[in-house]
Design a protein around this motif. Structure first.
Motif, PDB file in Angstrom:
ATOM      1  N   THR A   2      43.688  62.654  67.502  1.00 29.06           N
ATOM      2  CA  THR A   2      43.708  63.425  68.728  1.00 29.06           C
ATOM      3  C   THR A   2      44.912  63.014  69.551  1.00 29.06           C
ATOM      4  O   THR A   2      45.198  61.825  69.691  1.00 29.06           O
ATOM      5  N   LYS A   3      45.619  63.990  70.087  1.00 26.14           N
ATOM      6  CA  LYS A   3      46.763  63.722  70.963  1.00 26.14           C
ATOM      7  C   LYS A   3      46.292  63.851  72.406  1.00 26.14           C
ATOM      8  O   LYS A   3      45.642  64.825  72.788  1.00 26.14           O
ATOM      9  N   TYR A   4      46.655  62.856  73.224  1.00 25.69           N
ATOM     10  CA  TYR A   4      46.386  62.875  74.656  1.00 25.69           C
ATOM     11  C   TYR A   4      47.652  63.351  75.366  1.00 25.69           C
ATOM     12  O   TYR A   4      48.759  63.007  74.969  1.00 25.69           O
ATOM     13  N   PHE A   5      47.490  64.151  76.416  1.00 18.38           N
ATOM     14  CA  PHE A   5      48.655  64.604  77.175  1.00 18.38           C
ATOM     15  C   PHE A   5      48.302  64.703  78.651  1.00 18.38           C
ATOM     16  O   PHE A   5      47.130  64.800  79.025  1.00 18.38           O
ATOM     17  N   PHE A   6      49.333  64.689  79.475  1.00 18.38           N
ATOM     18  CA  PHE A   6      49.187  64.962  80.900  1.00 18.38           C
ATOM     19  C   PHE A   6      50.491  65.547  81.404  1.00 18.38           C
ATOM     20  O   PHE A   6      51.560  65.210  80.912  1.00 18.38           O
ATOM     21  N   HIS A   7      50.388  66.460  82.359  1.00 16.15           N
ATOM     22  CA  HIS A   7      51.579  67.050  82.961  1.00 16.15           C
ATOM     23  C   HIS A   7      51.220  67.756  84.268  1.00 16.15           C
ATOM     24  O   HIS A   7      50.053  68.029  84.542  1.00 16.15           O
ATOM     25  N   VAL A   8      52.239  68.018  85.061  1.00 15.31           N
ATOM     26  CA  VAL A   8      52.091  68.773  86.306  1.00 15.31           C
ATOM     27  C   VAL A   8      52.511  70.210  86.024  1.00 15.31           C
ATOM     28  O   VAL A   8      53.538  70.456  85.388  1.00 15.31           O
ATOM     29  N   VAL A   9      51.709  71.152  86.495  1.00 19.50           N
ATOM     30  CA  VAL A   9      52.030  72.573  86.361  1.00 19.50           C
ATOM     31  C   VAL A   9      52.377  73.112  87.746  1.00 19.50           C
ATOM     32  O   VAL A   9      51.603  72.981  88.687  1.00 19.50           O
ATOM     33  N   ALA A  64      45.009  60.500  90.185  1.00 20.63           N
ATOM     34  CA  ALA A  64      44.338  61.654  89.591  1.00 20.63           C
ATOM     35  C   ALA A  64      44.426  61.614  88.069  1.00 20.63           C
ATOM     36  O   ALA A  64      43.441  61.874  87.376  1.00 20.63           O
ATOM     37  N   VAL A  65      45.596  61.284  87.537  1.00 23.78           N
ATOM     38  CA  VAL A  65      45.765  61.184  86.079  1.00 23.78           C
ATOM     39  C   VAL A  65      44.793  60.152  85.514  1.00 23.78           C
ATOM     40  O   VAL A  65      44.109  60.403  84.512  1.00 23.78           O
ATOM     41  N   LEU A  66      44.713  58.996  86.149  1.00 19.52           N
ATOM     42  CA  LEU A  66      43.853  57.925  85.646  1.00 19.52           C
ATOM     43  C   LEU A  66      42.378  58.316  85.727  1.00 19.52           C
ATOM     44  O   LEU A  66      41.612  58.088  84.780  1.00 19.52           O
ATOM     45  N   THR A  67      41.971  58.930  86.829  1.00 16.15           N
ATOM     46  CA  THR A  67      40.578  59.342  86.992  1.00 16.15           C
ATOM     47  C   THR A  67      40.211  60.441  86.000  1.00 16.15           C
ATOM     48  O   THR A  67      39.147  60.396  85.371  1.00 16.15           O
ATOM     49  N   LEU A  68      41.090  61.426  85.851  1.00 10.06           N
ATOM     50  CA  LEU A  68      40.841  62.502  84.893  1.00 10.06           C
ATOM     51  C   LEU A  68      40.791  61.975  83.463  1.00 10.06           C
ATOM     52  O   LEU A  68      39.978  62.423  82.651  1.00 10.06           O
ATOM     53  N   THR A  69      41.642  61.018  83.150  1.00  4.98           N
ATOM     54  CA  THR A  69      41.658  60.422  81.810  1.00  4.98           C
ATOM     55  C   THR A  69      40.337  59.723  81.526  1.00  4.98           C
ATOM     56  O   THR A  69      39.753  59.882  80.445  1.00  4.98           O
TER      57      THR A  69
END
Length: 134
Positions: free
Chosen positions: A27-34, A67-72
């Protein structure tokens, strides 16, 4: 997750954090701002901190990282993948970017994963996380 808007334009910003399947079952994990334009409907995806330099306030950047850490953490609890990989988007990222990735690695660790990284490959870093047996 909505993370902000620009008072001077028609732009809104959201944070995307997720998993995608990789060949072989990983599984690939990703994060980004849209960045979305509410007037035109156009979207622009920002994969790195270099692309989000327009976010100038330190407090805003800290809130986005939180937010990234909490969402992760929530994503790991709900999906519980056996193995996960993630990569830096850019070659030779600055130390600030690496700190972000190591903070993410810590979230994986406290969520029950063994995490390791290796020497950069062509300047890109990769992390491997494997769920510990219960």
């Amino acid at each position: 997750m909505s993370i902000g808007y620009d008072d001077a334009s028609t732009k809104v910003y959201t944070m995307a954090v997720g998993f995608e399947p990789l060949p072989g079952g990983d599984t690939k994990y990703f994060f980004h701002v849209v960045e979305g334009d509410t007037e035109t409907g156009e979207e622009c995806v920002h994969w790195s901190g270099r692309e989000t330099r327009f976010i100038t306030q330190s407090e805003d950047r800290k809130a986005i990282l939180a937010a990234v850490l909490t969402l992760t953490e929530g994503l790991l609890k709900s999906a519980e993948p056996d193995t996960v990989r993630w990569f830096t988007h850019e070659e030779r990222p600055p130390d600030k970017a690496l700190v972000k990735h190591f903070l993410i690695a810590n979230v994986f660790d406290v969520s029950g994963y063994d995490v390791r990284t290796c020497d950069p490959y062509h300047g890109r870093w990769v992390w491997f996380a494997e769920r510990r047996p219960a």
